[in-house]
Every structure is written in structure tokens, then in C-alpha cells.
Design a protein around this motif. Structure first.
Motif, PDB file in Angstrom:
ATOM      1  N   GLY A 383       0.792  -1.223   0.000  1.00 43.38           N
ATOM      2  CA  GLY A 383       0.000   0.000   0.000  1.00 43.38           C
ATOM      3  C   GLY A 383       0.821   1.268   0.000  1.00 43.38           C
ATOM      4  O   GLY A 383       0.274   2.380  -0.015  1.00 43.38           O
ATOM      5  N   LYS A 384       2.163   1.111  -0.012  1.00 43.93           N
ATOM      6  CA  LYS A 384       3.058   2.279   0.041  1.00 43.93           C
ATOM      7  C   LYS A 384       3.796   2.503  -1.278  1.00 43.93           C
ATOM      8  O   LYS A 384       4.738   3.272  -1.339  1.00 43.93           O
ATOM      9  N   LEU A 385       3.360   1.816  -2.331  1.00 41.08           N
ATOM     10  CA  LEU A 385       3.972   1.940  -3.644  1.00 41.08           C
ATOM     11  C   LEU A 385       3.011   2.664  -4.582  1.00 41.08           C
ATOM     12  O   LEU A 385       1.814   2.351  -4.624  1.00 41.08           O
ATOM     13  N   LYS A 390      -0.260   6.690  -8.560  1.00 44.57           N
ATOM     14  CA  LYS A 390      -1.448   5.944  -8.152  1.00 44.57           C
ATOM     15  C   LYS A 390      -1.034   4.699  -7.378  1.00 44.57           C
ATOM     16  O   LYS A 390      -0.117   3.979  -7.778  1.00 44.57           O
ATOM     17  N   SER A 391      -1.699   4.445  -6.257  1.00 42.56           N
ATOM     18  CA  SER A 391      -1.360   3.277  -5.445  1.00 42.56           C
ATOM     19  C   SER A 391      -1.496   2.007  -6.270  1.00 42.56           C
ATOM     20  O   SER A 391      -2.478   1.811  -6.992  1.00 42.56           O
ATOM     21  N   THR A 422       6.970   6.464 -13.568  1.00 41.31           N
ATOM     22  CA  THR A 422       7.692   6.567 -12.298  1.00 41.31           C
ATOM     23  C   THR A 422       7.057   5.635 -11.283  1.00 41.31           C
ATOM     24  O   THR A 422       5.859   5.312 -11.370  1.00 41.31           O
ATOM     25  N   LEU A 423       7.867   5.186 -10.342  1.00 43.56           N
ATOM     26  CA  LEU A 423       7.369   4.363  -9.243  1.00 43.56           C
ATOM     27  C   LEU A 423       8.001   4.861  -7.955  1.00 43.56           C
ATOM     28  O   LEU A 423       9.241   4.910  -7.856  1.00 43.56           O
ATOM     29  N   GLY A 424       7.188   5.228  -6.993  1.00 38.95           N
ATOM     30  CA  GLY A 424       7.671   5.678  -5.695  1.00 38.95           C
ATOM     31  C   GLY A 424       7.396   4.637  -4.632  1.00 38.95           C
ATOM     32  O   GLY A 424       6.310   4.052  -4.584  1.00 38.95           O
ATOM     33  N   CYS A 425       8.384   4.385  -3.778  1.00 39.10           N
ATOM     34  CA  CYS A 425       8.262   3.383  -2.722  1.00 39.10           C
ATOM     35  C   CYS A 425       8.459   4.065  -1.374  1.00 39.10           C
ATOM     36  O   CYS A 425       9.588   4.443  -1.036  1.00 39.10           O
ATOM     37  N   HIS A 426       7.412   4.247  -0.620  1.00 40.29           N
ATOM     38  CA  HIS A 426       7.480   4.912   0.682  1.00 40.29           C
ATOM     39  C   HIS A 426       7.645   3.851   1.765  1.00 40.29           C
ATOM     40  O   HIS A 426       6.711   3.524   2.494  1.00 40.29           O
ATOM     41  N   LEU A 427       8.851   3.311   1.864  1.00 37.50           N
ATOM     42  CA  LEU A 427       9.089   2.143   2.703  1.00 37.50           C
ATOM     43  C   LEU A 427       9.538   2.518   4.100  1.00 37.50           C
ATOM     44  O   LEU A 427      10.102   3.585   4.337  1.00 37.50           O
TER      45      LEU A 427
END
Length: 521
Positions: A383-385, A390-391, A422-427
Motif C-alpha cells: 500500500g506504500k507503492l 497511483k497506489s 515513475t514508481l515511488g516506494c514509501h518504505l
């Protein structure tokens, strides 16, 4: 009014500087200097090319040069590009290196701000597409991942290894793999004989063999290593395929390798071949898959272990010492396949931001490819990607997520449109994410990692695209793109031709190609 303006400068300018600092000094695939050589390719019909991306909305100046030709009338091109508009640069046929010797046909890319660079080369019909690593990440030890076929019908088609120097007086020593021979400068080397060669800045040494897989490379100064095969058939474990293709990739330095590698197959390949290479002799490792754990051992670091995973499956290699893991598809289609090679990512090599652009094979410019992003992620982090903001939870998946059999890692496959993404990973701590791009059309296929951490393990992985300022849909900005050719030119080539083009985000539309030509000498 003036006070407000001054405050804006104090706040905004440091943010921009910090963004450039992060990309320039963080050890990822973003950098300001790159070198590439296009290795032996006796079946080529198409120009190799580079695809270049930048995370910046500001102007970026690029300079491309090669020592393979004399300086001629220089020219400059001003081109419109931003982080949503990648650049494609086609390069001359004659930059390919066809002999096993020292050569100076290296392409050097230098930019004013950090960029990402992908390289593509083609044999008769299809080719290979792979991520380049910047000069700042080069190392002095490498394990060579490649492929070879001793039963090949054409012994002239070679497994290849290229070593590229960025410093003068670079001494390179190559240990051949167990039970294989290497050829360099018309001499053959056995496993107990080292290939030793000294090359200078912007030179390369190309080594050939039936299979260079497992060769160990050492140098006294940092170098780049590119390896693969110019045209090989990859047979599966439980199928017979007729697919064959060029496979090629840049190898990561040994210093960046680690112990835990999750792998996942695609939804279009019946099988994937996984090869495990050890940094040290006597390396033990385990293969985790859903419901089973298999223990293995590599005695000699110039040998390797291989196994297969089936369509839509996952697994994880966990070793007691650093290893390198290569993933090779057996086909893109069951009977007329197109193999491709991916250098896989360890859990330590994840980054928090990815940007990438799809491609097509030169032989099929109008083909409708299926482009798939393969994401291996901790189950708790799904759920953090965010793919294109867009999730991924809210984006349809291709098939069912598959377990990698270790640490609650899952492989998710998402089809994307052609173009830039683009892909963002809020890990958070103990959460991981590795990302690959795969594309296929009938008997054509490509695949590559799209970013990775390439520094000392455990160092900062911060690389935030959102530090750039502006938005993904902001206005186009103008960049200066410079192309130059320098030094010695072969007498057989009267002209050097570069093609430059760009394309609209997430569409196959491409504006007319602009042709740039350096005059006769």
C-alpha cells in the motif's frame, strides 16, 4: 513584495540544490558520466541506441563523444526534454566492436546534471535493452554473468565479455571459468591461465568464448564490464524452444553484491533460468520457494549453480557470502521465443524512487508490445507503492501475485502503457522493493532492472524524485543536447550519423526524426 520574493529564493533554491546533490552523490544508476561499448554482433541490421532520462525539470546539457573518430566540424543541437520526455539517440553501425582485441570504439556520455541511461543493441531481428551504471559506481572486481551453448550450430557466434577503462594504464586480469576457454588477441586461455591486458582511458578489451559465464575480472583501477552473447538459443528445463537472440547487460561490481536475492518469473515465459555466482570459493546458499527450501554449495567461484522457476512463480536465494544472480528467459513464446537476460537485485540494492521508459525492438517498430512492471515487495509495503502517482493496490494486476518463499516477499506484475513512468516506494524499516521492466511481442522480448543501489551496503538510499520541484505533468522545458565525435576515424567510414528523437508520455506516437550528420573528412 521584494521581501516575499527574497524568502522564496531562500526556500526554493536550497531544495533544488539538494535534489541535484542527492542524485549526483547517491550511489544509484543516476549519474553524470557513462561509458558504453557495443560488443561483437555479426548479424546486425539496425543501429544501436541510447535512451536517456532526467528527473529534472531544469535544462540538462548532454555531450556524447567517441574516441573512434577524428575531430571534425563540431555541431550542437538544442533539444526539448524534461523528466517526462525521454531522449532516444541512435548511433552508427561502425561503433560495434567485432574483434577480440583492444579497441577504442567507446561511447562517452557526460551531462551537466544526473541522468539515467539505457542501452539497446540488435542482431538480425531483435535485441537487448539494459540499464547502464554511471562511472562513479565502477569497481575493480566483477563476476561475469552470460550464457553460451557448446552445441551451437554456428561456432562464429560468441559469448562476450567487454572491459571498459576510464583511466590510463588500467591493468585487467581475467580468470577463465571452469572447463571453458577464453580467446583474446588470437590467443586461447585455459582456466589456470589469466588473461592480462593493459588499456588506457576510453579503450576496451573484448574477450570471447563459447561461454564466458563465471569469468572473474580484476583491475588495478575502476572499470565497467558488459557481458552476454551475440546470438544464442536458450533451452528450458522442460520444453524445447527455437527462440534465439542477443542477450547483454552491464555487470555490477563485486563490492555491491549481497546475500539475499528474490527472483520472479514473468507471465509470458514458460520458464526462467536462474544462475547463482559466488564471490568466494566454498559458498553455501539456500533456495527458498513456497513450501520448500533446497540447500546448495558452490566450491569454485568461477563456476555457478542454476535452477528454473516456472511461469508466475517466485523464489529467493539466501547465501552465507555475497553472490550474484542472473535471470535468463528461455523464450518469449513456447516455440519461437526470444530470450533476454536480467541482472537481478538483492534486497540491499533497493531504492525508493524509480523512473523508466519502455522500448521496442528495431525490427518491429510498429508492434504493440505488452509492457509489464514486475515488483517484488514486502507484503506489508504494497500500500506504500505508487505507480505514476497511483497506489498499486488500485491498479489491476497481471495474474495473481506469487510468493517468493522468503520474508513475506511477493511478486506483483502490472501492465503499463508504452512510454515514461515513475514508481515511488514509501518504505519503512525491514520493508523492501525491487523493480524490473519486461516487454514482449510474439517472438520479441526485452527485460531489465530500472534502478538500483550501487554503493556500500547499508549506506543511504535516498533518491527522491519529488525533491525536483514542479509536477509530473508540468510544462516542457528546454535542454541543450550536444553530440561530438573526436579522435581517430576508420578510413572505411565517410560520415557519422546520429539520430535523435523523443516521444510523448505513455503513447506510441513519435514526432519526425531529426537527422544530424558530421561532414566528410
Amino acid at each position: 513584495m521584494n521581501m516575499h520574493y527574497a524568502v522564496c529564493l531562500l526556500i526554493c533554491v536550497p531544495c533544488i540544490l539538494r535534489a541535484e546533490y542527492l542524485y549526483e552523490y547517491s550511489m544509484t544508476a543516476a549519474g553524470k558520466e557513462f561509458v558504453i561499448a557495443f560488443l561483437k554482433n555479426s548479424l546486425n541490421r539496425y543501429e544501436p541506441y541510447l535512451k536517456i532520462l532526467t528527473p529534472f525539470v531544469e535544462d540538462v546539457e548532454l555531450q556524447i563523444s567517441t574516441p573512434a573518430w577524428n575531430s571534425v566540424d563540431s555541431f550542437h543541437l538544442t533539444y526539448t526534454v524534461n523528466k517526462s520526455y525521454p531522449l532516444e539517440v541512435k548511433l552508427p553501425f561502425r561503433l560495434r566492436v567485432q574483434t577480440s582485441t583492444v579497441d577504442n570504439r567507446i561511447v562517452y556520455v557526460k551531462s551537466s546534471k544526473p541522468i539515467f541511461v539505457f542501452a539497446a543493441d540488435f542482431q538480425r531481428d531483435t535485441g537487448s535493452y539494459f540499464l547502464l551504471y554511471p562511472v562513479k559506481t565502477f569497481g575493480t572486481e566483477y563476476i561475469v554473468g552470460a550464457f553460451g551453448n557448446a552445441n551451437s550450430r554456428n561456432s562464429e557466434l560468441k559469448s562476450l565479455l567487454g572491459c571498459l577503462a576510464i583511466h590510463t594504464d588500467t591493468e585487467i586480469r581475467i580468470t577463465p571459468p571452469v572447463n571453458q576457454l577464453l580467446t583474446f588477441n588470437k590467443r586461447t586461455y585455459k582456466h589456470d591461465e589469466e588473461v592480462v591486458v593493459t588499456i588506457n582511458r576510453f579503450q576496451l578489451a573484448q574477450i570471447m568464448g563459447i561461454d564466458v559465464t563465471g569469468s572473474f575480472v580484476r583491475s588495478n583501477k575502476p572499470i565497467a564490464v558488459i557481458s552476454g552473447h551475440e546470438h544464442v538459443m536458450v533451452h528450458g528445463n522442460s520444453e524445447i524452444v527455437s527462440g534465439h537472440d542477443m542477450i547483454m547487460a552491464q555487470m555490477p561490481p563485486v563490492a555491491t553484491l549481497s546475500n539475499v536475492y528474490p527472483v520472479a518469473s514473468t507471465s509470458n515465459n514458460d520458464e526462467e533460468l536462474i544462475r547463482v555466482f559466488a564471490v568466494h570459493d566454498n559458498t553455501a546458499f539456500s533456495i527458498y520457494s513456497p513450501g520448500s527450501v533446497i540447500s546448495q554449495f558452490i566450491k569454485d567461484r568461477t563456476s555457478y549453480f542454476e535452477f528454473y522457476i516456472a511461469k508466475n512463480e517466485g523464489a529467493t536465494v539466501v547465501a552465507d557470502n555475497p553472490v550474484q544472480v542472473i535471470q535468463i528467459s528461455t523464450s518469449g513464446d513456447r516455440f519461437t521465443g526470444d530470450p533476454r537476460m536480467i541482472v537481478t537485485l538483492s534486497l540491499d540494492s533497493y531504492v525508493t524512487e524509480y523512473m523508466f521508459v519502455t522500448t521496442v525492438d528495431a525490427a518491429f517498430p510498429n508492434a504493440i508490445y505488452t509492457h509489464t512492471v514486475i515488483i517484488i515487495v514486502s507484503e506489508s509495503a504494497k500500500g506504500k507503492l505508487y505507480l505514476d502517482g497511483k497506489s498499486i493496490i488500485n491498479i489491476p494486476h497481471e495474474g495473481t501475485p506469487s510468493s517468493c518463499g522468503y520474508a513475506n516477499l511477493e511478486a506483483i506484475r502490472i501492465n503499463v502503457d508504452a512510454g515514461y513512468h515513475t514508481l515511488g516506494c514509501h518504505l519503512e524499516d525491514n520493508e523492501y522493493c525491487t523493480v524490473y521492466l519486461n516487454g514482449y511481442f510474439k517472438n520479441s522480448q526485452y527485460g531489465t532492472a530500472i534502478n538500483r543501489h550501487l554503493g556500500v551496503l547499508g549506506s543511504s538510499k535516498s533518491s527522491s524524485l519529488q525533491e525536483m520541484g514542479g509536477t509530473d505533468t508540468g510544462p516542457m522545458t528546454t535542454a541543450l543536447f550536444r553530440v561530438a565525435a573526436v579522435d581517430q576515424k576508420p578510413s572505411t567510414a565517410s560520415k557519422i550519423t546520429f539520430y535523435v528523437s523523443s516521444f510523448i508520455e505513455c503513447h506510441l506516437f513519435m514526432p519526425p526524426i531529426q537527422q544530424l550528420r558530421i561532414g566528410d573528412i
